[in-house]
Scaffold this motif. Structure first.
Motif, PDB file in Angstrom:
ATOM      1  N   TRP A 181       0.831  -1.202   0.000  1.00  0.00           N
ATOM      2  CA  TRP A 181       0.000   0.000   0.000  1.00  0.00           C
ATOM      3  C   TRP A 181       0.867   1.255   0.000  1.00  0.00           C
ATOM      4  O   TRP A 181       0.488   2.281  -0.563  1.00  0.00           O
ATOM      5  CB  TRP A 181      -0.923  -0.012   1.220  1.00  0.00           C
ATOM      6  CG  TRP A 181      -0.194  -0.344   2.488  1.00  0.00           C
ATOM      7  CD1 TRP A 181       0.071  -1.590   2.983  1.00  0.00           C
ATOM      8  CD2 TRP A 181       0.395   0.572   3.406  1.00  0.00           C
ATOM      9  NE1 TRP A 181       0.780  -1.514   4.150  1.00  0.00           N
ATOM     10  CE2 TRP A 181       1.002  -0.190   4.447  1.00  0.00           C
ATOM     11  CE3 TRP A 181       0.470   1.966   3.464  1.00  0.00           C
ATOM     12  CZ2 TRP A 181       1.670   0.395   5.513  1.00  0.00           C
ATOM     13  CZ3 TRP A 181       1.138   2.546   4.540  1.00  0.00           C
ATOM     14  CH2 TRP A 181       1.738   1.758   5.537  1.00  0.00           C
ATOM     15  N   GLN A 182       2.038   1.184   0.647  1.00  0.00           N
ATOM     16  CA  GLN A 182       2.903   2.349   0.766  1.00  0.00           C
ATOM     17  C   GLN A 182       3.564   2.698  -0.556  1.00  0.00           C
ATOM     18  O   GLN A 182       3.757   3.868  -0.895  1.00  0.00           O
ATOM     19  CB  GLN A 182       3.978   2.082   1.828  1.00  0.00           C
ATOM     20  CG  GLN A 182       4.994   3.201   2.027  1.00  0.00           C
ATOM     21  CD  GLN A 182       4.494   4.296   2.935  1.00  0.00           C
ATOM     22  OE1 GLN A 182       3.308   4.509   3.032  1.00  0.00           O
ATOM     23  NE2 GLN A 182       5.404   4.988   3.596  1.00  0.00           N
ATOM     24  N   ILE A 183       3.935   1.693  -1.343  1.00  0.00           N
ATOM     25  CA  ILE A 183       4.668   1.945  -2.581  1.00  0.00           C
ATOM     26  C   ILE A 183       3.752   2.018  -3.788  1.00  0.00           C
ATOM     27  O   ILE A 183       4.225   2.161  -4.915  1.00  0.00           O
ATOM     28  CB  ILE A 183       5.748   0.865  -2.811  1.00  0.00           C
ATOM     29  CG1 ILE A 183       5.116  -0.512  -3.037  1.00  0.00           C
ATOM     30  CG2 ILE A 183       6.736   0.840  -1.656  1.00  0.00           C
ATOM     31  CD1 ILE A 183       6.089  -1.593  -3.418  1.00  0.00           C
ATOM     32  N   ASN A 184       2.432   1.919  -3.556  1.00  0.00           N
ATOM     33  CA  ASN A 184       1.493   1.961  -4.679  1.00  0.00           C
ATOM     34  C   ASN A 184       0.427   3.039  -4.520  1.00  0.00           C
ATOM     35  O   ASN A 184      -0.698   2.881  -4.991  1.00  0.00           O
ATOM     36  CB  ASN A 184       0.818   0.603  -4.858  1.00  0.00           C
ATOM     37  CG  ASN A 184       1.728  -0.430  -5.466  1.00  0.00           C
ATOM     38  OD1 ASN A 184       1.934  -0.461  -6.676  1.00  0.00           O
ATOM     39  ND2 ASN A 184       2.312  -1.280  -4.622  1.00  0.00           N
ATOM     40  N   GLY A 185       0.775   4.139  -3.828  1.00  0.00           N
ATOM     41  CA  GLY A 185      -0.171   5.243  -3.778  1.00  0.00           C
ATOM     42  C   GLY A 185      -0.462   5.807  -2.409  1.00  0.00           C
ATOM     43  O   GLY A 185      -1.025   6.874  -2.282  1.00  0.00           O
ATOM     44  N   ARG A 186      -0.142   5.031  -1.318  1.00  0.00           N
ATOM     45  CA  ARG A 186      -0.381   5.510   0.043  1.00  0.00           C
ATOM     46  C   ARG A 186      -1.839   5.928   0.221  1.00  0.00           C
ATOM     47  O   ARG A 186      -2.756   5.166  -0.064  1.00  0.00           O
ATOM     48  CB  ARG A 186       0.595   6.646   0.374  1.00  0.00           C
ATOM     49  CG  ARG A 186       2.044   6.234   0.261  1.00  0.00           C
ATOM     50  CD  ARG A 186       3.001   7.397   0.248  1.00  0.00           C
ATOM     51  NE  ARG A 186       3.291   7.887   1.587  1.00  0.00           N
ATOM     52  CZ  ARG A 186       4.181   8.851   1.810  1.00  0.00           C
ATOM     53  NH1 ARG A 186       4.820   9.415   0.809  1.00  0.00           N
ATOM     54  NH2 ARG A 186       4.421   9.247   3.044  1.00  0.00           N
ATOM     55  N   SER A 187      -2.098   7.168   0.642  1.00  0.00           N
ATOM     56  CA  SER A 187      -3.472   7.595   0.940  1.00  0.00           C
ATOM     57  C   SER A 187      -4.328   7.771  -0.308  1.00  0.00           C
ATOM     58  O   SER A 187      -5.544   7.927  -0.215  1.00  0.00           O
ATOM     59  CB  SER A 187      -3.449   8.908   1.734  1.00  0.00           C
ATOM     60  OG  SER A 187      -2.869   8.700   3.004  1.00  0.00           O
ATOM     61  N   ASN A 188      -3.702   7.762  -1.495  1.00  0.00           N
ATOM     62  CA  ASN A 188      -4.473   7.897  -2.740  1.00  0.00           C
ATOM     63  C   ASN A 188      -5.201   6.610  -3.113  1.00  0.00           C
ATOM     64  O   ASN A 188      -6.035   6.610  -4.017  1.00  0.00           O
ATOM     65  CB  ASN A 188      -3.547   8.310  -3.895  1.00  0.00           C
ATOM     66  CG  ASN A 188      -3.100   9.761  -3.764  1.00  0.00           C
ATOM     67  OD1 ASN A 188      -3.774  10.575  -3.143  1.00  0.00           O
ATOM     68  ND2 ASN A 188      -1.955  10.074  -4.351  1.00  0.00           N
ATOM     69  N   LEU A 189      -4.859   5.497  -2.442  1.00  0.00           N
ATOM     70  CA  LEU A 189      -5.487   4.224  -2.771  1.00  0.00           C
ATOM     71  C   LEU A 189      -6.926   4.173  -2.282  1.00  0.00           C
ATOM     72  O   LEU A 189      -7.255   4.689  -1.217  1.00  0.00           O
ATOM     73  CB  LEU A 189      -4.706   3.075  -2.123  1.00  0.00           C
ATOM     74  CG  LEU A 189      -3.355   2.691  -2.733  1.00  0.00           C
ATOM     75  CD1 LEU A 189      -2.681   1.667  -1.843  1.00  0.00           C
ATOM     76  CD2 LEU A 189      -3.528   2.142  -4.134  1.00  0.00           C
TER      77      LEU A 189
ATOM     78  N   SER B 128      -6.462  -1.087  -1.566  1.00  0.00           N
ATOM     79  CA  SER B 128      -5.666  -1.344  -0.374  1.00  0.00           C
ATOM     80  C   SER B 128      -5.817  -2.792   0.087  1.00  0.00           C
ATOM     81  O   SER B 128      -4.829  -3.466   0.408  1.00  0.00           O
ATOM     82  CB  SER B 128      -6.084  -0.387   0.754  1.00  0.00           C
ATOM     83  OG  SER B 128      -5.391  -0.665   1.945  1.00  0.00           O
ATOM     84  N   VAL B 129      -7.041  -3.288   0.106  1.00  0.00           N
ATOM     85  CA  VAL B 129      -7.299  -4.676   0.501  1.00  0.00           C
ATOM     86  C   VAL B 129      -6.639  -5.635  -0.488  1.00  0.00           C
ATOM     87  O   VAL B 129      -5.986  -6.615  -0.091  1.00  0.00           O
ATOM     88  CB  VAL B 129      -8.813  -4.943   0.588  1.00  0.00           C
ATOM     89  CG1 VAL B 129      -9.090  -6.439   0.754  1.00  0.00           C
ATOM     90  CG2 VAL B 129      -9.423  -4.162   1.736  1.00  0.00           C
ATOM     91  N   ARG B 130      -6.799  -5.362  -1.776  1.00  0.00           N
ATOM     92  CA  ARG B 130      -6.226  -6.254  -2.800  1.00  0.00           C
ATOM     93  C   ARG B 130      -4.713  -6.357  -2.661  1.00  0.00           C
ATOM     94  O   ARG B 130      -4.142  -7.452  -2.715  1.00  0.00           O
ATOM     95  CB  ARG B 130      -6.597  -5.729  -4.193  1.00  0.00           C
ATOM     96  CG  ARG B 130      -5.990  -6.532  -5.336  1.00  0.00           C
ATOM     97  CD  ARG B 130      -6.411  -5.972  -6.682  1.00  0.00           C
ATOM     98  NE  ARG B 130      -6.073  -4.564  -6.814  1.00  0.00           N
ATOM     99  CZ  ARG B 130      -4.845  -4.135  -7.156  1.00  0.00           C
ATOM    100  NH1 ARG B 130      -3.880  -5.021  -7.384  1.00  0.00           N
ATOM    101  NH2 ARG B 130      -4.596  -2.853  -7.279  1.00  0.00           N
ATOM    102  N   LEU B 131      -4.036  -5.230  -2.469  1.00  0.00           N
ATOM    103  CA  LEU B 131      -2.584  -5.249  -2.333  1.00  0.00           C
ATOM    104  C   LEU B 131      -2.141  -5.954  -1.062  1.00  0.00           C
ATOM    105  O   LEU B 131      -1.160  -6.710  -1.070  1.00  0.00           O
ATOM    106  CB  LEU B 131      -2.051  -3.813  -2.353  1.00  0.00           C
ATOM    107  CG  LEU B 131      -2.152  -3.082  -3.697  1.00  0.00           C
ATOM    108  CD1 LEU B 131      -1.792  -1.613  -3.531  1.00  0.00           C
ATOM    109  CD2 LEU B 131      -1.249  -3.738  -4.740  1.00  0.00           C
ATOM    110  N   ASP B 132      -2.867  -5.721   0.033  1.00  0.00           N
ATOM    111  CA  ASP B 132      -2.511  -6.377   1.293  1.00  0.00           C
ATOM    112  C   ASP B 132      -2.676  -7.894   1.193  1.00  0.00           C
ATOM    113  O   ASP B 132      -1.815  -8.654   1.654  1.00  0.00           O
ATOM    114  CB  ASP B 132      -3.372  -5.841   2.435  1.00  0.00           C
ATOM    115  CG  ASP B 132      -2.866  -4.513   2.975  1.00  0.00           C
ATOM    116  OD1 ASP B 132      -1.721  -4.136   2.638  1.00  0.00           O
ATOM    117  OD2 ASP B 132      -3.609  -3.846   3.716  1.00  0.00           O
ATOM    118  N   LEU B 133      -3.766  -8.351   0.601  1.00  0.00           N
ATOM    119  CA  LEU B 133      -3.994  -9.786   0.473  1.00  0.00           C
ATOM    120  C   LEU B 133      -2.956 -10.420  -0.454  1.00  0.00           C
ATOM    121  O   LEU B 133      -2.498 -11.544  -0.213  1.00  0.00           O
ATOM    122  CB  LEU B 133      -5.403 -10.058  -0.054  1.00  0.00           C
ATOM    123  CG  LEU B 133      -6.555  -9.697   0.893  1.00  0.00           C
ATOM    124  CD1 LEU B 133      -7.895 -10.027   0.251  1.00  0.00           C
ATOM    125  CD2 LEU B 133      -6.405 -10.428   2.228  1.00  0.00           C
TER     126      LEU B 133
END
Length: 452
Positions: free
Chosen positions: A405-413, A418-423
């Motif tokens: 989440w941090q390297i793919n947009g941070r708060s813009n996600l 965010s869920v997809r990247l975390d999973l």
């Protein structure tokens, strides 16, 4: 070669040296040449210079590191077996210098290659073949990735002539399924990607492979294996039947022990190195606005165990009480709450958040084992209560100071992204991938993208 020569000069200077080989004496430069040639041969055996590997990022670096480690491991065994007396200082110095040099060189070449590809150079020309839904998915993924492939056209089932529109591009139909081979020749195609399972099945794919014989195009099959990364996929032919084995994620074991060792080592070193910066930030926070220096908040860790996450205070002391009056201004989706110009943030808090400096005290959470350097975003207990069953999988491993989440947009996600990247991270993480994420985090923080 450069790394071995450097190690030789550092260890022995300009003086000549000899090594003992089975009781005989040999010039050290011959031993150094043997190490260099073995290293080069192993890098070649691992296909680290293959066009399919160069420029793809973490996988490329991992292959270089694995090849280097194997080279020195085999050489150490060989030297022991053949009684080659090698100076330990020379041998130990050559490996880290060479490994770091190779990774740095690959990173620099990758940066150059990505810049060239941004201008349309060094891209493989592609035709995507299949049913419309599958083709649209694959073309969309390629366009979002922005590297390696340039989609020249598509070939759709049922003779459809309608183009595919992705982002700002309209991808034309250049062939029907029966004449893809001829289209590959006419358009100087490098790769034909078969998306999903086109009509005709395996018979069609075999025929297409025959048609591409004699052309410069290679055949690639694409399947929508959602959230499954390459290291978890293995191919095993059984009596001519190509089987795809997908490893089931493991959440215990040696790999997780190594992750914990990495967390302890890097967080401990960081706390020692950054303590002057931590003290300076603490003073600024105290002078900027009334209230405590540190902000403690209950978060959910692995297996829903709660812990007190610590940050530098970046909001006014009454921030929690003021939240109720701001809920109608929420700009985030899902269970998150975010306002780009949150009035509760202090003057120094905006700077701290911009460069994620307010997160530095979480190094202590990592050191004591409540968090990890890399992992999913640490959620609030209120968020966890509203999680669907599949979203709870984010809690299978420790939350991280940084992550996908941090390297793919941070708060813009968005919440869904965010869920997809975390999973994806939870099921496919690796130590090499963690180091790559940490490196990219530094770059994202310096550019201050999506931070508020």
């Amino acid at each position: 070669m450069t790394a071995v020569a450097t190690a030789l000069l550092v260890r022995f200077g300009g003086e000549g040296a000899q090594a003992s080989v089975g009781g005989y004496q040999a010039d050290y430069w011959l031993v150094a040449l043997l190490i260099a040639l073995s290293w080069i041969a192993t890098l070649g055996a691992f296909h680290t210079r293959n066009s399919r590997v160069i420029g793809i990022g973490a996988t490329e670096y991992k292959q270089v590191i694995n090849a280097s480690a194997l080279t020195f491991g085999l050489l150490a065994i060989g030297f022991l077996a053949f009684q080659v007396d090698v100076a330990r200082g020379f041998f130990v110095l050559a490996l880290p210098v060479g490994m770091c040099g190779l990774v740095l060189e690959r990173w620099l070449w990758r940066r150059w290659l990505l810049r060239q590809r941004a201008f349309g150079h060094y891209l493989a020309r592609v035709i995507v073949v299949g049913n419309r839904a599958d083709v649209e998915y694959v073309v969309g993924q390629i366009e979002n990735a922005g590297a390696t492939y340039y989609v020249v056209g598509i070939a759709l089932a049922n003779g459809s002539k309608s183009p595919v529109k992705v982002q700002n591009r309209t991808i034309p139909v250049v062939s029907d399924l029966a004449h893809v081979g001829a289209a590959a020749t006419n358009f100087a195609i490098d790769t034909v990607i078969v998306a999903g399972a086109p009509s005709g099945g395996s018979e069609y794919i075999r025929t297409l492979g025959w048609e591409l014989e004699g052309t410069s195009a290679e055949l690639v099959l694409s399947n929508q294996l959602t959230d499954v990364a390459g290291p978890r996929i293995h191919f095993r032919p059984v009596e001519g039947l190509p089987l795809i084995h997908v490893e089931i994620p493991q959440f215990e074991g040696a790999k997780h022990v190594l992750k914990r060792i990495l967390d302890i080592g890097l967080s401990g070193i960081s706390l020692l190195v950054f303590w002057p910066l931590l003290v300076a930030i603490a003073i600024v926070v105290k002078l900027d606005s009334p209230g405590p220096i540190l902000f403690h908040q209950e978060r959910c860790g692995r297996n829903e165990r709660t812990f007190q996450m610590v940050k530098f205070r970046s909001m006014v002391q009454t921030a929690e009480d003021d939240l109720a009056g701001l809920l109608d201004q929420n700009e985030a989706s899902g269970v998150l709450f975010k306002i780009q110009n949150d009035p509760r943030i202090t003057r120094c808090g905006r700077l701290l958040r911009k460069y994620s400096l307010d997160e530095l005290p979480q190094l202590w959470n990592i050191f004591v084992g409540e968090m990890s350097l890399v992992g999913p975003r640490p959620p609030l207990p209120e968020e966890v209560k509203s999680y669907d069953t599949h979203v709870r999988r984010r809690l299978y491993i420790k939350p991280g100071l940084t992550g996908m989440w941090q390297i793919n947009g941070r708060s813009n996600l968005s919440w869904e992204d965010s869920v997809r990247l975390d999973l994806y991270y939870v099921e496919n993480w690796s130590l090499t991938g963690d180091l790559y994420i940490i490196w990219r985090t530094f770059r994202m923080v310096m550019r201050a993208e999506g931070a508020y």
